[in-house]
Design a protein around this motif. Structure first.
Motif, PDB file in Angstrom:
ATOM      1  N   GLY A  37       0.788  -1.222   0.000  1.00 37.81           N
ATOM      2  CA  GLY A  37       0.000   0.000   0.000  1.00 37.81           C
ATOM      3  C   GLY A  37       0.821   1.273   0.000  1.00 37.81           C
ATOM      4  O   GLY A  37       2.052   1.267  -0.015  1.00 37.81           O
ATOM      5  N   THR A  38       0.110   2.400   0.013  1.00 36.81           N
ATOM      6  CA  THR A  38       0.743   3.718  -0.001  1.00 36.81           C
ATOM      7  C   THR A  38       0.830   4.274   1.414  1.00 36.81           C
ATOM      8  O   THR A  38       0.324   3.675   2.370  1.00 36.81           O
ATOM      9  N   LEU A  39       1.435   5.452   1.536  1.00 40.70           N
ATOM     10  CA  LEU A  39       1.542   6.091   2.851  1.00 40.70           C
ATOM     11  C   LEU A  39       0.168   6.341   3.457  1.00 40.70           C
ATOM     12  O   LEU A  39      -0.025   6.184   4.669  1.00 40.70           O
ATOM     13  N   GLN A  65       7.161   5.127  -3.893  1.00 39.38           N
ATOM     14  CA  GLN A  65       7.017   6.579  -3.824  1.00 39.38           C
ATOM     15  C   GLN A  65       6.831   7.065  -2.385  1.00 39.38           C
ATOM     16  O   GLN A  65       6.383   8.190  -2.150  1.00 39.38           O
ATOM     17  N   LEU A  66       7.194   6.239  -1.417  1.00 40.68           N
ATOM     18  CA  LEU A  66       6.948   6.555  -0.016  1.00 40.68           C
ATOM     19  C   LEU A  66       7.555   7.895   0.393  1.00 40.68           C
ATOM     20  O   LEU A  66       6.896   8.711   1.050  1.00 40.68           O
ATOM     21  N   LYS A 197      -6.769  -1.976   1.777  1.00 44.48           N
ATOM     22  CA  LYS A 197      -7.505  -2.469   0.620  1.00 44.48           C
ATOM     23  C   LYS A 197      -6.778  -2.060  -0.646  1.00 44.48           C
ATOM     24  O   LYS A 197      -6.442  -0.892  -0.834  1.00 44.48           O
ATOM     25  N   GLN A 198      -6.501  -3.039  -1.507  1.00 42.39           N
ATOM     26  CA  GLN A 198      -5.878  -2.787  -2.802  1.00 42.39           C
ATOM     27  C   GLN A 198      -6.685  -3.510  -3.872  1.00 42.39           C
ATOM     28  O   GLN A 198      -6.865  -4.731  -3.801  1.00 42.39           O
ATOM     29  N   ASP A 199      -7.183  -2.750  -4.845  1.00 43.07           N
ATOM     30  CA  ASP A 199      -7.956  -3.342  -5.948  1.00 43.07           C
ATOM     31  C   ASP A 199      -9.099  -4.213  -5.435  1.00 43.07           C
ATOM     32  O   ASP A 199      -9.295  -5.355  -5.878  1.00 43.07           O
ATOM     33  N   THR A 205      -1.701  -6.160   6.400  1.00 43.16           N
ATOM     34  CA  THR A 205      -0.376  -5.668   6.776  1.00 43.16           C
ATOM     35  C   THR A 205      -0.344  -5.413   8.279  1.00 43.16           C
ATOM     36  O   THR A 205      -1.383  -5.269   8.931  1.00 43.16           O
ATOM     37  N   VAL A 206       0.860  -5.372   8.813  1.00 42.63           N
ATOM     38  CA  VAL A 206       1.058  -5.101  10.236  1.00 42.63           C
ATOM     39  C   VAL A 206       2.140  -4.039  10.356  1.00 42.63           C
ATOM     40  O   VAL A 206       3.173  -4.122   9.681  1.00 42.63           O
TER      41      VAL A 206
END
Length: 663
Positions: A37-39, A65-66, A197-199, A205-206
């Motif tokens: 995931g993203t930030l 791109q974090l 949530k992705q797609d 994640t933890v």
């Protein structure tokens, strides 16, 4: 024109993740992929740990791109490292275009950082450790590298600085962190499950936040778990268990995004302060009509049974609900309480997890109506148990007879199925156990040397402390024809109920003793047995600030009481204990006490629909057998499969008796 190659996100061999060449090829082809995931997916956790003025080290930046996402939120003092200089060149060009002159990119390895001690306020690792330890059986050099990397991270991290790890928290990751932090007691760990949530898919994640202090704090637990904005102290095994449930929910939810061909079920921890350590059972039923999309959903709340309200929980009824309600999907949630407001709140919070990708509109929530075919056939008052009710209910063409206490009317104390003879007399089916916890207790026969076949063929001497309606005693009498049974019960009225309403045998193979179970244990003349069943509880007492059933009562699980239990067993004897608790901590306490005196312990969790959970403990000093289906009598075959739910408990506190003669 040559066709553009696509890099596989998941290599054929997971160990390829540890190879820099894999990442070099990956980054050349996939420059738009964000691992975990993203930030924005994690910022609600990050913002509590870091400030815009902090000096931040980003480990293994790759093409993520974090750092630019952090820059957009006001974080500019960021140093990024990677071993791939080609990737870093592209990143420097990107930073220059964004006029972010403070962004630093260094080509170096994480196990040998070129920075002075106490340089950074925070170190961020999004997936790097997972890539270095992708499976449990990694080469030793990978573990050595990770250990050096952790040492370097905490060397360059300031005191009260944060090492923030975004991970899938697989066993090998947790083990490495446990080992490292145990050797460095100045590190305090907080584990934050953070589902993203992705797609349209859920990803478990933890975020693990490890804070460095200048010295250790013995009063602060080394590892803590943060759930629903609450921080609780947990052992390593407890955290692993909770994370396993967290991962299972994501997998289950992703499965529910499509049409289901059959009923699917999952049991979830509620994590509600009023009902902590209690579970809700979720069953999802889709229409049997062949439809490509599942659009309309109903959620059905099922409260616990009580003496005057019985709910039909059969699979056939659940499967028929979509057709009856004329919807595509019905989600049935069996709660351990009858507080509909809390149940509705839970449904609203988790509805998306059980809804399909095509779900339309807000969830419709309703409560299941109880069965109408329930009749109270007897009631009265006992000296100890207080008011009681005997109820007959018809579910799925079966007639159940159940015993309830007025003090805990949502809990079935005893249960059996009955039929009628041609002359109209009641016929009791004693070769079938209805209560889940009793079935689990009996399934532990598989661990007795020789297994189920040996248990049925020998003339065992058995003691059962706690009678209820006598269903366990009746089952043992019916299925173990050579066994003799001593039944101990403090409440004299329960023997009358067991004989009159539940058909408990009253012959020379069953001895009924009206006596306080503790006094029976203290009496050396009570006898020596091959099997001892402990199934006792107080009607209701306040434990953990809750008025709930609790069993065995604390007085029965002290070292002295466990010693007395062992004193009533032969050298090959087996202890079977039903543990009722609103908290798993009580199970852990009991396991530790029992482990001092019994060499082998196995335990299983039994999800019961009450304010508490049932755990079954099996203990012996002889090496347990391995459950087998060979030569199992048909009456016991049903229970063999339940033995798979037991796990061995190894605490390393057993004290080998000295000079103790075998009975």
């Amino acid at each position: 024109m040559p066709k553009k190659r696509s890099a596989p996100t998941v290599p054929k061999n997971p160990l390829e993740y540890t190879d820099p060449k894999f990442w070099h090829d990956f980054h050349n082809i996939r420059q738009d992929f964000e691992w975990y995931g993203t930030l924005n997916d994690h910022f609600q956790v990050f913002e509590k740990k870091i400030k815009p003025t902090d000096a931040i080290l980003n480990i293994g930046c790759g093409t993520s791109q974090l750092e630019f996402q952090l820059s957009e939120k006001g974080f500019h003092n960021i140093t990024n490292i990677d071993v791939d200089e080609d990737v870093l060149k592209k990143k420097r060009t990107q930073a220059a275009k964004l006029l972010d002159s403070q962004m630093v990119y260094d080509c170096c390895s994480a196990d040998n950082l070129p920075y002075e001690d106490n340089r950074f306020d925070a170190v961020i690792d999004k997936g790097t450790m997972d890539a270095l330890l992708p499976v449990e059986s990694v080469p030793e050099n990978c573990r050595v590298f990770v250990n050096k990397m952790l040492s370097e991270i905490f060397r360059v991290l300031k005191n009260q600085g944060h090492y923030i790890l975004v991970t899938l928290a697989q066993k090998q990751i947790l083990k490495e962190l446990y080992d490292f932090t145990n050797n460095n007691p100045n590190l305090v760990v907080r584990v934050v499950p953070n589902e993203i949530k992705q797609d349209d898919k859920f990803v478990s994640t933890v975020v693990i936040d490890i804070v460095k202090f200048p010295r250790s704090f013995p009063s602060i637990p080394n590892w803590r778990l943060s759930v629903e904005n609450r921080v609780v102290e947990k052992t390593r095994d407890e955290i692993c268990g909770i994370l396993d449930s967290f991962f299972q929910l994501s997998r289950f939810s992703n499965m529910c995004k499509k049409r289901l061909e059959h009923l699917v079920t999952i049991t979830l921890s509620l994590n509600i302060p009023e009902y902590e350590d209690s579970d809700v059972k979720v069953t999802v039923a889709d229409t049997e009509k062949h439809r490509n999309t599942i659009k309309t959903h109903h959620f059905i709340i099922v409260p616990p049974d009580s003496f005057d309200k019985i709910y039909n929980r059969s699979q056939s009824v659940f499967q028929s609900m979509p057709s009856l309600l004329k919807v595509d999907r019905v989600v049935i949630l069996e709660f351990p309480f009858d507080d509909v407001d809390i149940a509705r709140s839970f449904v609203n919070n988790f509805a998306d997890h059980f809804s399909s990708s095509d779900c339309e509109g807000r969830p419709v929530i309703a409560t299941l109506s109880p069965e109408e075919n329930s009749t109270t056939i007897a009631s009265g008052t006992g000296e100890i148990c207080g008011g009681y009710f005997v109820v007959e209910s018809i579910c799925d063409d079966k007639t159940f007879r159940r015993l309830y206490f007025k003090s805990s009317s949502n809990i079935i104390q005893s249960e059996c199925t009955i039929g009628k003879t041609d002359s109209g007399e009641v016929r009791f089916n004693h070769q079938e156990l209805c209560c889940n916890y009793q079935s689990a207790m009996v399934s532990a026969f598989g661990f007795v040397p020789g297994g189920f076949a040996e248990v049925q063929s020998r003339g065992w001497n058995i003691a059962v402390l706690g009678v209820g309606g006598g269903s366990l005693i009746s089952f043992l009498h019916a299925t173990l024809p050579k066994a003799t049974i001593t039944a101990v019960e403090i409440e004299p009225e329960l023997f009358n109920i067991a004989h009159e309403y539940f058909g408990m045998p009253n012959d020379d193979r069953v001895k009924c003793v009206t006596m306080d179970a503790m006094e029976w244990l203290k009496d050396v003349n009570s006898g020596v047995y091959d099997m001892l069943f402990i199934d006792i509880s107080n009607p209701k007492e306040q434990i953990d600030e809750k008025h709930v059933l609790y069993g065995p009562p604390p007085a029965f699980v002290t070292e002295d009481s466990i010693k007395k239990m062992k004193g009533h067993l032969t050298s090959h004897g087996c202890l079977f204990m039903n543990i009722i608790s609103s908290s798993k901590k009580y199970l852990n306490v009991i396991q530790r006490e029992v482990a001092v005196l019994f060499k082998y312990i196995l335990s299983a969790t039994v999800p019961e629909l009450a304010v508490n959970n049932n755990y079954i403990l099996f203990a012996t000093c002889e090496k347990p057998g391995k459950p087998s289906t060979e030569n199992i009598p048909s009456t016991l075959l049903t229970y063999q499969s339940l033995s798979k739910t037991f796990t061995q408990v190894e605490l390393g506190v057993y004290k080998e008796p000295k000079g103790e003669s075998k009975k």
